[in-house]
Design a protein around this motif. Structure first.
Motif, mmCIF file in Angstrom:
data_model
loop_
_atom_site.group_PDB
_atom_site.id
_atom_site.type_symbol
_atom_site.label_atom_id
_atom_site.label_comp_id
_atom_site.label_asym_id
_atom_site.label_seq_id
_atom_site.Cartn_x
_atom_site.Cartn_y
_atom_site.Cartn_z
ATOM 1 N N LYS A 39 0.836 -1.193 0.000
ATOM 2 C CA LYS A 39 0.000 0.000 0.000
ATOM 3 C C LYS A 39 0.872 1.244 0.000
ATOM 4 C CE LYS A 39 -4.025 -1.177 2.776
ATOM 5 N NZ LYS A 39 -4.596 -0.926 4.097
ATOM 6 N N LYS A 40 0.349 2.314 -0.582
ATOM 7 C CA LYS A 40 1.013 3.606 -0.566
ATOM 8 C C LYS A 40 1.158 4.064 0.879
ATOM 9 C CE LYS A 40 0.416 8.139 -2.657
ATOM 10 N NZ LYS A 40 -0.459 8.934 -3.523
ATOM 11 N N ALA A 41 2.341 4.576 1.257
ATOM 12 C CA ALA A 41 2.584 4.922 2.654
ATOM 13 C C ALA A 41 3.463 6.160 2.802
ATOM 14 C CB ALA A 41 3.252 3.741 3.364
ATOM 15 N N TRP A 42 3.337 6.781 3.970
ATOM 16 C CA TRP A 42 4.195 7.880 4.394
ATOM 17 C C TRP A 42 4.987 7.359 5.573
ATOM 18 C CZ3 TRP A 42 -0.396 8.174 2.226
ATOM 19 C CH2 TRP A 42 -0.626 9.143 1.255
ATOM 20 N N VAL A 43 6.288 7.656 5.620
ATOM 21 C CA VAL A 43 7.155 7.138 6.676
ATOM 22 C C VAL A 43 7.733 8.310 7.468
ATOM 23 C CG1 VAL A 43 9.215 5.755 7.168
ATOM 24 C CG2 VAL A 43 7.710 5.096 5.282
ATOM 25 N N TRP A 44 7.740 8.168 8.794
ATOM 26 C CA TRP A 44 8.277 9.193 9.680
ATOM 27 C C TRP A 44 9.783 9.018 9.830
ATOM 28 C CZ3 TRP A 44 7.094 13.689 11.638
ATOM 29 C CH2 TRP A 44 7.849 14.197 12.677
ATOM 30 N N MET A 79 6.034 2.428 -0.570
ATOM 31 C CA MET A 79 5.075 1.339 -0.584
ATOM 32 C C MET A 79 5.424 0.494 0.639
ATOM 33 S SD MET A 79 3.174 1.887 -3.172
ATOM 34 C CE MET A 79 2.240 0.376 -3.403
ATOM 35 N N ALA A 80 4.392 0.045 1.366
ATOM 36 C CA ALA A 80 4.635 -0.732 2.582
ATOM 37 C C ALA A 80 3.789 -1.994 2.577
ATOM 38 C CB ALA A 80 4.300 0.106 3.817
ATOM 39 N N SER A 81 4.340 -3.042 3.170
ATOM 40 C CA SER A 81 3.610 -4.299 3.316
ATOM 41 C C SER A 81 4.046 -4.964 4.618
ATOM 42 C CB SER A 81 3.866 -5.228 2.123
ATOM 43 O OG SER A 81 5.244 -5.483 1.986
ATOM 44 N N GLU A 82 3.147 -5.789 5.162
ATOM 45 C CA GLU A 82 3.419 -6.502 6.414
ATOM 46 C C GLU A 82 4.588 -7.477 6.228
ATOM 47 O OE1 GLU A 82 2.007 -6.390 9.470
ATOM 48 O OE2 GLU A 82 0.403 -4.982 9.003
ATOM 49 N N PRO A 114 12.093 3.513 -4.725
ATOM 50 C CA PRO A 114 13.204 3.318 -5.656
ATOM 51 C C PRO A 114 14.534 3.946 -5.218
ATOM 52 C CG PRO A 114 11.217 3.879 -6.862
ATOM 53 C CD PRO A 114 10.899 4.027 -5.396
ATOM 54 N N ASP A 115 14.492 5.095 -4.557
ATOM 55 C CA ASP A 115 15.739 5.766 -4.173
ATOM 56 C C ASP A 115 16.078 5.579 -2.694
ATOM 57 O OD1 ASP A 115 13.650 7.299 -3.231
ATOM 58 O OD2 ASP A 115 14.548 9.216 -3.771
ATOM 59 N N PHE A 116 15.589 4.475 -2.107
ATOM 60 C CA PHE A 116 15.768 4.220 -0.684
ATOM 61 C C PHE A 116 16.059 2.737 -0.496
ATOM 62 C CE2 PHE A 116 14.164 3.370 3.615
ATOM 63 C CZ PHE A 116 14.690 4.440 4.320
ATOM 64 N N ILE A 117 16.902 2.404 0.478
ATOM 65 C CA ILE A 117 17.198 0.999 0.761
ATOM 66 C C ILE A 117 16.000 0.366 1.461
ATOM 67 C CG2 ILE A 117 18.668 -0.581 2.072
ATOM 68 C CD1 ILE A 117 20.926 1.466 1.677
ATOM 69 N N THR A 118 15.495 -0.729 0.917
ATOM 70 C CA THR A 118 14.357 -1.441 1.498
ATOM 71 C C THR A 118 14.724 -1.910 2.902
ATOM 72 O OG1 THR A 118 13.613 -2.140 -0.670
ATOM 73 C CG2 THR A 118 12.845 -3.442 1.199
ATOM 74 N N CYS A 119 13.814 -1.691 3.848
ATOM 75 C CA CYS A 119 14.065 -2.138 5.221
ATOM 76 C C CYS A 119 12.753 -2.405 5.940
ATOM 77 C CB CYS A 119 14.899 -1.109 5.988
ATOM 78 S SG CYS A 119 14.101 0.465 6.240
ATOM 79 N N ARG A 120 12.866 -2.957 7.149
ATOM 80 C CA ARG A 120 11.697 -3.272 7.969
ATOM 81 C C ARG A 120 11.660 -2.317 9.154
ATOM 82 N NH1 ARG A 120 10.561 -7.602 12.095
ATOM 83 N NH2 ARG A 120 12.769 -8.078 11.969
ATOM 84 N N VAL A 121 10.522 -1.678 9.348
ATOM 85 C CA VAL A 121 10.366 -0.683 10.412
ATOM 86 C C VAL A 121 9.116 -1.008 11.229
ATOM 87 C CG1 VAL A 121 11.525 1.114 9.059
ATOM 88 C CG2 VAL A 121 9.037 0.920 8.959
ATOM 89 N N PRO A 122 9.014 -0.445 12.447
ATOM 90 C CA PRO A 122 7.813 -0.674 13.258
ATOM 91 C C PRO A 122 6.601 0.079 12.699
ATOM 92 C CG PRO A 122 9.378 0.730 14.429
ATOM 93 C CD PRO A 122 10.038 0.301 13.167
ATOM 94 N N HIS A 123 5.434 -0.407 13.048
ATOM 95 C CA HIS A 123 4.183 0.181 12.556
ATOM 96 C C HIS A 123 4.027 1.655 12.894
ATOM 97 C CE1 HIS A 123 3.019 -4.071 12.132
ATOM 98 N NE2 HIS A 123 2.179 -3.618 11.210
ATOM 99 N N LYS A 168 14.252 0.860 13.497
ATOM 100 C CA LYS A 168 14.419 -0.035 12.344
ATOM 101 C C LYS A 168 14.809 -1.404 12.876
ATOM 102 C CE LYS A 168 17.769 -0.547 8.721
ATOM 103 N NZ LYS A 168 18.852 0.082 7.991
ATOM 104 N N TYR A 169 14.294 -2.448 12.239
ATOM 105 C CA TYR A 169 14.648 -3.818 12.614
ATOM 106 C C TYR A 169 15.805 -4.291 11.743
ATOM 107 C CZ TYR A 169 10.050 -3.814 14.838
ATOM 108 O OH TYR A 169 8.951 -3.518 15.601
#
Length: 73
Positions: free
Chosen positions: A4-9, A24-27, A38-47, A71-72
């Motif tokens: 889903k389209k997302a905004w990240v803090w 874009m974010a997914s569980e 595209p211009d960011f390293i994919t990572c896992r973050v808290p909700h 960040k996890y």
């Protein structure tokens, strides 16, 4: 959960933090959300760092928990 389209803090420097759009974010099966851009390293973050609705103010911070994980690994 589908992507889903997302905004990240992101915590900021002198000007404080801000919400950044274009992600874009997914569980993730281990908890949290995978964020991709595209211009960011994919990572896992808290909700708490992700919003699926555009913020009214790009600089209004979310409810940040005490001793937060940003960040996890």
């Amino acid at each position: 959960m589908e992507r889903k389209k997302a905004w990240v803090w992101f915590k900021g420097g002198l000007n404080g933090g801000s919400w950044i759009s274009g992600f874009m974010a997914s569980e993730h099966e281990d908890g949290g959300l995978i964020i991709e851009k595209p211009d960011f390293i994919t990572c896992r973050v808290p909700h708490w760092r992700v919003s699926f609705e555009a913020p009214n103010d790009d600089h209004s911070e979310p409810k940040i928990p005490p001793n937060p994980t940003w960040k996890y690994n």
